[in-house]
Scaffold this active site. Structure first.
Site, short mmCIF file in Angstrom:
data_model
loop_
_atom_site.label_atom_id
_atom_site.label_comp_id
_atom_site.label_asym_id
_atom_site.label_seq_id
_atom_site.Cartn_x
_atom_site.Cartn_y
_atom_site.Cartn_z
N TYR A 77 -15.91 19.59 -13.62
CA TYR A 77 -16.19 18.19 -13.94
C TYR A 77 -17.33 17.71 -13.02
O TYR A 77 -17.32 17.98 -11.82
CB TYR A 77 -14.92 17.37 -13.70
CG TYR A 77 -15.11 15.89 -13.81
CD1 TYR A 77 -15.42 15.30 -15.03
CD2 TYR A 77 -15.02 15.07 -12.69
CE1 TYR A 77 -15.62 13.94 -15.13
CE2 TYR A 77 -15.20 13.70 -12.79
CZ TYR A 77 -15.51 13.14 -14.01
OH TYR A 77 -15.69 11.79 -14.11
N ASP A 79 -6.92 21.41 -11.22
CA ASP A 79 -7.18 20.19 -11.97
C ASP A 79 -6.67 20.42 -13.39
O ASP A 79 -7.25 21.18 -14.15
CB ASP A 79 -8.68 19.88 -11.95
CG ASP A 79 -9.05 18.60 -12.68
OD1 ASP A 79 -8.26 18.15 -13.53
OD2 ASP A 79 -10.14 18.06 -12.40
N LYS A 93 -7.08 10.05 -18.30
CA LYS A 93 -7.30 10.76 -19.55
C LYS A 93 -5.99 10.86 -20.36
O LYS A 93 -5.53 9.85 -20.83
CB LYS A 93 -7.91 12.13 -19.23
CG LYS A 93 -9.03 12.09 -18.17
CD LYS A 93 -10.26 11.34 -18.62
CE LYS A 93 -11.27 11.04 -17.50
NZ LYS A 93 -11.69 12.17 -16.68
N ARG A 139 0.84 -1.21 0.00
CA ARG A 139 0.00 0.00 0.00
C ARG A 139 0.87 1.25 0.00
O ARG A 139 0.48 2.30 -0.49
CB ARG A 139 -0.97 0.01 1.18
CG ARG A 139 -1.93 1.18 1.07
CD ARG A 139 -2.99 1.35 2.17
NE ARG A 139 -3.17 0.27 3.08
CZ ARG A 139 -2.61 0.21 4.29
NH1 ARG A 139 -1.84 1.19 4.73
NH2 ARG A 139 -2.84 -0.81 5.07
C1 LIG Z 1 -12.33 12.40 -15.42
C2 LIG Z 1 -12.06 13.63 -14.66
C3 LIG Z 1 -11.92 13.61 -13.27
C4 LIG Z 1 -12.12 12.36 -12.45
O1 LIG Z 1 -11.13 11.41 -12.70
P1 LIG Z 1 -11.39 9.82 -12.62
O2 LIG Z 1 -10.08 9.26 -13.04
O3 LIG Z 1 -12.51 9.51 -13.57
O4 LIG Z 1 -11.75 9.51 -11.22
C5 LIG Z 1 -11.62 14.81 -12.63
N1 LIG Z 1 -11.47 15.96 -13.32
C6 LIG Z 1 -11.60 16.01 -14.66
C7 LIG Z 1 -11.43 17.31 -15.37
C8 LIG Z 1 -11.90 14.85 -15.38
O5 LIG Z 1 -12.06 14.92 -16.70
#
Ligand SMILES: *Cc1c(COP(=O)(O)O)cnc(C)c1O
Length: 379
Positions: A98, A170, A195, A46
């Protein structure tokens, strides 16, 4: 080292036991100790894993940060940042987020006594109107999902530094190839690694990167205490994905521009949201803080008719209708019913997230095929 070299090499050293050029997948939960406490610095899966450490160092290097942490998902990374707070604390965030971020803020952390202010950040000085003695964190996205608004990170950082707040950005939509929030003054950068960093639609993962040592230690403590770690196999896949991040982003940007310009000339299309247009309200900020405008585009039709958008989505052949973004494959999404289904219609309408809005994640295929696909689908 320059970015493209870091994408290929950072964090990845030849494996000491064999010289393997690629970090092996250390698929183990625990490590043998000579005697209690007499070990090689690896105790339990972990906490320590060499494949994970390589990836964390790679992501930190790409963001020009001292430290990186990877999580089981992007939301797990967001969850860890919010656990820096305590009941009574307040967060200022944007009114265009998001959907999952909006959901964890309003439906999870509000229950723990944390207050969120959702404010327009097109003019980032607006943040100052909401700062009080309880404010701890400013959370922003840029470009935003799905409206492609641009927030001036440098200006936001000036405000958060003045008031001793944490600024978290983000950076999922831009990826580290196009934007580095730490360089602009942010304290924490967050990624949905799922992504662009992963880039191949085969991993769900999140990451944080930061410079401040105490902040890193606290977040690592929260991660170990709460347990939202990323697995070694997934870390390996992302290490592999990152090696082509710069090349992929270049093509995403080129294809994104072609598709955005095609859509903006289409008679049935009303608005096209893409920060590369000179008419975009914060185009000059995007130009100053990003190295490219990316492959994410949203658009609406002259008639705000959900059924018409559904028909267009059903007719697409190269674009796949799917949640998510940032992979090599082009995807199309209907935010009002898919990614942003958790956002109330009234709130959606206020930011221009109409029923007809379609969001595209433009992939790295041939742009002519992508445009031909949109042409036959829109008609
Ligand atoms: C997809 C996304 C998230 C969340 O991420 P996950 O990997 O799906 O948990 C947060 N912020 C943005 C801008 C995203 O596109």
């Amino acid at each position: 080292m320059k970015f493209d070299t870091k994408a290929v090499h950072a964090g990845v050293d030849p494996d000491p036991s064999t010289g393997a050029i690629m970090t092996p997948i250390f698929q183990t939960s625990t490590y043998v100790q000579q005697s209690p406490g007499n070990n090689k610095g690896y105790e339990y899966g972990r906490v320590q894993n060499p494949t994970k450490f390589a990836l964390q160092n790679s992501i930190a290097a790409l963001e020009n940060a001292a430290h990186g942490l990877v999580f089981g998902s992007g939301l797990a990374a967001i969850d860890a940042v919010l656990k820096l707070l305590k009941p009574g604390d307040e967060v200022i965030t944007s009114n265009d987020l998001y959907g999952g971020t909006y959901r964890i803020f309003t439906q999870v952390f509000e229950n723990f006594g944390i207050k969120f202010h959702f404010v327009g950040m097109g003019n980032v000085s607006n943040i100052e109107n909401y700062i009080n003695d309880n404010t701890r964190l400013v959370w922003l996205e840029t470009p935003t999902n799905p409206m492609m608004n641009i927030v001036d990170v440098r200006k936001a950082a000036t405000i958060t530094k003045k008031h001793k707040l944490i600024l978290a950005v983000d950076n999922t939509f831009a990826s580290p190839a196009l934007q580095n929030p730490i360089d602009l003054g942010a304290d924490i950068v967050m990624h949905s690694v799922t992504k662009y960093l992963g880039g191949h639609s085969d991993v769900v993962m999140g990451a944080l990167a930061m410079n401040d040592e105490p902040l890193y230690k606290r977040l690592a403590f929260i991660q170990n205490s709460c347990g939202a770690v990323a697995g070694p196999q997934d870390c390996f896949l992302v290490l592999r994905g990152i090696k082509t991040l710069h090349l992929r982003m270049q093509r995403h940007c080129e294809n994104g521009e072609k598709v955005a310009r095609y859509l903006s000339n289409h008679p049935k299309v009303d608005k096209v949201y893409w920060p590369g247009f000179e008419s975009h309200p914060n185009h000059s900020i995007a130009k100053a803080q990003m190295k490219g405008f990316g492959g994410m585009i949203s658009f609406t039709f002259n008639e705000d008719d959900m059924q018409q958008s559904f028909k267009v989505l059903e007719r697409l052949k190269v674009f796949a209708v799917a949640e998510s973004l940032g992979g090599v494959e082009s995807l199309a999404n209907h935010p009002a019913t898919m990614t942003h289904g958790a956002v109330p219609r009234k709130d959606r309408m206020e930011i221009g997230l109409l029923d007809s809005l379609i969001r595209l994640s433009v992939g790295i295929e041939d742009a002519e095929d992508l445009i031909a696909d949109l042409e036959q689908a829109i008609g």
